[in-house]
Enzyme design. Sequence first.
Site, PDB file in Angstrom:
ATOM      1  N   TYR A  22      17.147   2.488   9.633  1.00 39.48           N
ATOM      2  CA  TYR A  22      16.154   2.837   8.725  1.00 39.48           C
ATOM      3  C   TYR A  22      14.895   3.532   9.538  1.00 39.48           C
ATOM      4  O   TYR A  22      14.706   4.710   9.219  1.00 39.48           O
ATOM      5  CB  TYR A  22      15.452   1.641   8.081  1.00 39.48           C
ATOM      6  N   ARG A  47      17.432 -11.002  11.748  1.00 41.49           N
ATOM      7  CA  ARG A  47      17.970  -9.851  11.621  1.00 41.49           C
ATOM      8  C   ARG A  47      18.288  -9.166  12.800  1.00 41.49           C
ATOM      9  O   ARG A  47      17.530  -9.382  13.829  1.00 41.49           O
ATOM     10  CB  ARG A  47      16.514  -9.036  10.876  1.00 41.49           C
ATOM     11  N   LYS A  56      13.901   7.307   9.651  1.00 42.76           N
ATOM     12  CA  LYS A  56      12.587   7.913   9.213  1.00 42.76           C
ATOM     13  C   LYS A  56      11.962   8.829  10.303  1.00 42.76           C
ATOM     14  O   LYS A  56      11.450   9.612  10.349  1.00 42.76           O
ATOM     15  CB  LYS A  56      11.581   6.920   8.951  1.00 42.76           C
ATOM     16  N   LYS A  88      15.087   9.947  -8.007  1.00 47.22           N
ATOM     17  CA  LYS A  88      16.507   9.823  -8.148  1.00 47.22           C
ATOM     18  C   LYS A  88      16.796   8.429  -9.005  1.00 47.22           C
ATOM     19  O   LYS A  88      17.822   8.392  -9.666  1.00 47.22           O
ATOM     20  CB  LYS A  88      17.395   9.650  -6.988  1.00 47.22           C
ATOM     21  N   THR A 126       6.628   5.976   8.779  1.00 49.42           N
ATOM     22  CA  THR A 126       6.314   4.436   9.041  1.00 49.42           C
ATOM     23  C   THR A 126       6.056   4.354  10.398  1.00 49.42           C
ATOM     24  O   THR A 126       6.299   4.907  11.299  1.00 49.42           O
ATOM     25  CB  THR A 126       7.355   3.954   8.598  1.00 49.42           C
ATOM     26  N   ASP A 127       5.155   3.115  10.468  1.00 48.91           N
ATOM     27  CA  ASP A 127       4.959   2.866  11.872  1.00 48.91           C
ATOM     28  C   ASP A 127       6.388   2.295  12.659  1.00 48.91           C
ATOM     29  O   ASP A 127       6.097   2.103  13.834  1.00 48.91           O
ATOM     30  CB  ASP A 127       3.737   1.542  12.016  1.00 48.91           C
ATOM     31  N   GLU A 128       7.124   1.912  11.858  1.00 52.89           N
ATOM     32  CA  GLU A 128       8.517   1.558  12.523  1.00 52.89           C
ATOM     33  C   GLU A 128       9.066   2.688  13.277  1.00 52.89           C
ATOM     34  O   GLU A 128       9.899   2.156  14.206  1.00 52.89           O
ATOM     35  CB  GLU A 128       9.637   1.056  11.518  1.00 52.89           C
ATOM     36  N   ASN A 166       4.788 -13.745  10.159  1.00 51.70           N
ATOM     37  CA  ASN A 166       5.523 -13.944   8.994  1.00 51.70           C
ATOM     38  C   ASN A 166       5.258 -15.289   8.608  1.00 51.70           C
ATOM     39  O   ASN A 166       5.383 -15.760   7.375  1.00 51.70           O
ATOM     40  CB  ASN A 166       7.103 -13.721   9.048  1.00 51.70           C
TER      41      ASN A 166
HETATM   42  P1  NAD Z   1      10.845   2.009  -2.493  1.00 48.73           P
HETATM   43  O1  NAD Z   1      12.222   1.915  -1.989  1.00 48.73           O
HETATM   44  O2  NAD Z   1      10.012   0.987  -3.470  1.00 48.73           O
HETATM   45  O3  NAD Z   1      11.010   3.389  -3.364  1.00 48.73           O
HETATM   46  C1  NAD Z   1      11.620   4.292  -2.954  1.00 48.73           C
HETATM   47  C2  NAD Z   1      11.795   5.315  -4.283  1.00 48.73           C
HETATM   48  O4  NAD Z   1      12.363   6.668  -3.795  1.00 48.73           O
HETATM   49  C3  NAD Z   1      12.298   4.897  -5.397  1.00 48.73           C
HETATM   50  O5  NAD Z   1      11.745   5.165  -6.598  1.00 48.73           O
HETATM   51  C4  NAD Z   1      13.696   5.341  -5.252  1.00 48.73           C
HETATM   52  O6  NAD Z   1      14.279   5.566  -6.594  1.00 48.73           O
HETATM   53  C5  NAD Z   1      13.129   6.893  -4.845  1.00 48.73           C
HETATM   54  N1  NAD Z   1      14.210   7.667  -4.042  1.00 48.73           N
HETATM   55  C6  NAD Z   1      15.236   7.094  -3.171  1.00 48.73           C
HETATM   56  N2  NAD Z   1      16.302   8.100  -2.772  1.00 48.73           N
HETATM   57  C7  NAD Z   1      15.874   9.240  -3.300  1.00 48.73           C
HETATM   58  C8  NAD Z   1      16.469  10.562  -3.680  1.00 48.73           C
HETATM   59  N3  NAD Z   1      17.428  10.748  -2.842  1.00 48.73           N
HETATM   60  N4  NAD Z   1      15.801  11.215  -4.106  1.00 48.73           N
HETATM   61  C9  NAD Z   1      14.609  10.862  -5.041  1.00 48.73           C
HETATM   62  N5  NAD Z   1      14.343   9.681  -4.975  1.00 48.73           N
HETATM   63  C10 NAD Z   1      14.783   8.763  -4.495  1.00 48.73           C
HETATM   64  O7  NAD Z   1      10.073   2.552  -1.247  1.00 48.73           O
HETATM   65  P2  NAD Z   1       8.214   2.333  -0.876  1.00 48.73           P
HETATM   66  O8  NAD Z   1       8.148   0.888  -0.302  1.00 48.73           O
HETATM   67  O9  NAD Z   1       7.426   2.668  -1.967  1.00 48.73           O
HETATM   68  O10 NAD Z   1       8.166   3.180   0.189  1.00 48.73           O
HETATM   69  C11 NAD Z   1       7.761   4.690  -0.079  1.00 48.73           C
HETATM   70  C12 NAD Z   1       7.763   5.315   1.194  1.00 48.73           C
HETATM   71  O11 NAD Z   1       6.670   4.940   2.229  1.00 48.73           O
HETATM   72  C13 NAD Z   1       8.956   5.649   1.959  1.00 48.73           C
HETATM   73  O12 NAD Z   1       9.205   6.767   2.586  1.00 48.73           O
HETATM   74  C14 NAD Z   1       8.784   4.591   3.131  1.00 48.73           C
HETATM   75  O13 NAD Z   1       9.560   4.851   4.242  1.00 48.73           O
HETATM   76  C15 NAD Z   1       7.350   4.772   3.282  1.00 48.73           C
HETATM   77  N6  NAD Z   1       6.662   3.509   3.754  1.00 48.73           N
HETATM   78  C16 NAD Z   1       6.757   2.158   3.360  1.00 48.73           C
HETATM   79  C17 NAD Z   1       6.221   1.315   3.810  1.00 48.73           C
HETATM   80  C18 NAD Z   1       6.101  -0.040   2.999  1.00 48.73           C
HETATM   81  O14 NAD Z   1       5.509  -1.249   3.670  1.00 48.73           O
HETATM   82  N7  NAD Z   1       6.632  -0.384   1.989  1.00 48.73           N
HETATM   83  C19 NAD Z   1       5.205   1.372   5.050  1.00 48.73           C
HETATM   84  C20 NAD Z   1       5.266   2.671   5.491  1.00 48.73           C
HETATM   85  C21 NAD Z   1       6.058   3.449   5.059  1.00 48.73           C
HETATM   86  O1  DAU Z   2       6.173  -1.346   8.762  1.00 46.64           O
HETATM   87  C1  DAU Z   2       6.523  -0.663   7.829  1.00 46.64           C
HETATM   88  C2  DAU Z   2       7.694  -0.856   7.119  1.00 46.64           C
HETATM   89  O2  DAU Z   2       7.369  -2.075   6.343  1.00 46.64           O
HETATM   90  C3  DAU Z   2       8.226   0.312   6.138  1.00 46.64           C
HETATM   91  O3  DAU Z   2       8.532   1.376   6.971  1.00 46.64           O
HETATM   92  C4  DAU Z   2       9.476  -0.511   5.326  1.00 46.64           C
HETATM   93  O4  DAU Z   2       9.975   0.452   4.441  1.00 46.64           O
HETATM   94  C5  DAU Z   2       9.202  -1.718   4.800  1.00 46.64           C
HETATM   95  O5  DAU Z   2      10.293  -2.375   4.094  1.00 46.64           O
HETATM   96  C6  DAU Z   2       8.556  -2.635   5.827  1.00 46.64           C
HETATM   97  O6  DAU Z   2       9.464  -3.235   6.824  1.00 46.64           O
HETATM   98  P1  DAU Z   2       9.762  -4.546   7.315  1.00 46.64           P
HETATM   99  O7  DAU Z   2      11.175  -4.862   7.792  1.00 46.64           O
HETATM  100  O8  DAU Z   2       8.682  -5.037   8.254  1.00 46.64           O
HETATM  101  O9  DAU Z   2       9.571  -5.494   5.804  1.00 46.64           O
HETATM  102  P2  DAU Z   2      10.279  -6.465   5.453  1.00 46.64           P
HETATM  103  O10 DAU Z   2       9.541  -6.976   4.001  1.00 46.64           O
HETATM  104  O11 DAU Z   2      11.835  -6.516   5.130  1.00 46.64           O
HETATM  105  O12 DAU Z   2       9.980  -7.686   6.441  1.00 46.64           O
HETATM  106  C7  DAU Z   2       8.890  -8.137   6.926  1.00 46.64           C
HETATM  107  C8  DAU Z   2       8.925  -9.100   7.740  1.00 46.64           C
HETATM  108  O13 DAU Z   2       9.657 -10.425   7.303  1.00 46.64           O
HETATM  109  C9  DAU Z   2       9.856  -8.616   8.830  1.00 46.64           C
HETATM  110  O14 DAU Z   2       9.428  -9.416  10.119  1.00 46.64           O
HETATM  111  C10 DAU Z   2      11.411  -9.332   8.481  1.00 46.64           C
HETATM  112  C11 DAU Z   2      10.883 -10.664   7.873  1.00 46.64           C
HETATM  113  N1  DAU Z   2      11.669 -11.277   6.762  1.00 46.64           N
HETATM  114  C12 DAU Z   2      11.887 -10.633   5.731  1.00 46.64           C
HETATM  115  C13 DAU Z   2      12.716 -10.789   4.701  1.00 46.64           C
HETATM  116  C14 DAU Z   2      13.238  -9.969   3.753  1.00 46.64           C
HETATM  117  C15 DAU Z   2      12.146 -12.612   6.724  1.00 46.64           C
HETATM  118  O15 DAU Z   2      11.839 -13.283   7.547  1.00 46.64           O
HETATM  119  N2  DAU Z   2      12.895 -12.871   5.557  1.00 46.64           N
HETATM  120  C16 DAU Z   2      13.468 -12.143   4.796  1.00 46.64           C
HETATM  121  O16 DAU Z   2      14.336 -12.382   3.780  1.00 46.64           O
END
Ligand code: NAD
Ligand code: DAU
Length: 335
Positions: A148, A271, A152, A35, A124-126, A247
């Site tokens: 979130y 948070r 998920k 999107k 996700t593990d969350e 962290n």
């Molecule tokens: P991201 O936020 O970087 O990217 C999400 C992408 O999805 C973007 O390109 C966005 O444009 C697209 N998108 C959002 N809504 C949409 C919609 N309605 N239709 C089509 N496209 C859409 O996310 P990410 O960190 O790359 O995560 C990808 C997947 O992995 C997610 O499902 C997330 O829950 C999962 N995940 C992420 C992590 C992590 O640490 N980042 C860990 C475990 C699982």
């Molecule tokens: O565990 C998998 C998940 O990891 C994915 O499903 C999510 O999409 C991804 O965003 C991530 O979630 P977290 O909440 O763990 O990630 P984030 O980077 O937001 O935060 C990581 C840790 O750092 C968390 O304990 C919160 C802390 N944090 C984060 C931010 C952005 C801070 O202390 N300060 C900050 O400004």
Amino acid sequence: MKILVTGGCGFIGANFIRHLFSVHGDGVDIVNLDKLTYAGNPKNLAGIDARPNYRFVQGDICDADAVREAMADSEAVVNFAAETHVDRSILGPDSFLRTDILGVFVLLEEALKRKVKAFVQVSTDEVYGECLEGSFDEEATLNPRSPYSASKAGGDRLAYSYFHTYGAPVVITRASNNFGPYQYPEKLVPLFVTNALEDKPLPVYGDGMQVRDWLFVEDHCRAIALLLEKGTPGEAYNIGGGNERTNMVITRAILKTLGKPESLIQYVKDRPAHDRRYSLNFDKVRALGYVPSADFEAKLEATILWYRDHAEWWKELKSGEFRQYYETQYGKRIR
Ligand code: NAD
Ligand code: DAU
């Protein structure tokens, strides 16, 4: 194999598309349905867009017509598309419920009609919630505590239901915290690296002693490719990195690598519903041949230096919509 990748302009999706082309070259056809929300960036796929075996469709996974058009020739689907940032889900859950649950429903319906051979739902593990002792395996109770993770969990269980009810060939993956190139600079690692580079405060939530299992994004991509091929339909698979760190450890490593002072650390209001620790038992995917990288510190350092060396990539992102978000999320906390 003809694969529909959704959310391929995001962090993990873009790394996954790059991974598939680097392994299979011309032997794979990829359609990327995205999107292009604030987190979607076509520049994450620079150099890929010219390939004849790659097609980009801008569209919403909640839009049945867009999904039908994108999935038309696909044999497999990998669904990365999601709203992904916990803090944004606290500020406004609506789009999370829509994309992370309804979007999965629309994709599953079309996948059934198309009779696709494999459907990977990237969860996700969350969904397990916090893990104060030991590690969670795939049988652990789901106990999501943020909008979130609850959304998920909804997508995860809906996909599971489509296997049992309709026989959809669904495999569910639950990965831990990814790090690597092309991550939108709202998440811990890229936010803190880029703030440090700009000599801005690093806003640590609470006491900073929360634990995450850090997973290099390329390891995650390899695991998903493996499960696309070898995962058993109806099963969920944890994907971890085996790198549990607080962290504060990550924060200090960032400052040390960049030669920046610890005085940039600023402890801020926590948070809400902040999960204290995540920990995965990922023996099930290991049994299929997955081995995570052994050199976490080197991969983290390479990631930090990637952001240092790609300032043009993140400066553009931090100058747009991001400013408004940053003020809403951090303004009062930091002042
Ligand atoms: P991201 O936020 O970087 O990217 C999400 C992408 O999805 C973007 O390109 C966005 O444009 C697209 N998108 C959002 N809504 C949409 C919609 N309605 N239709 C089509 N496209 C859409 O996310 P990410 O960190 O790359 O995560 C990808 C997947 O992995 C997610 O499902 C997330 O829950 C999962 N995940 C992420 C992590 C992590 O640490 N980042 C860990 C475990 C699982
Ligand atoms: O565990 C998998 C998940 O990891 C994915 O499903 C999510 O999409 C991804 O965003 C991530 O979630 P977290 O909440 O763990 O990630 P984030 O980077 O937001 O935060 C990581 C840790 O750092 C968390 O304990 C919160 C802390 N944090 C984060 C931010 C952005 C801070 O202390 N300060 C900050 O400004």
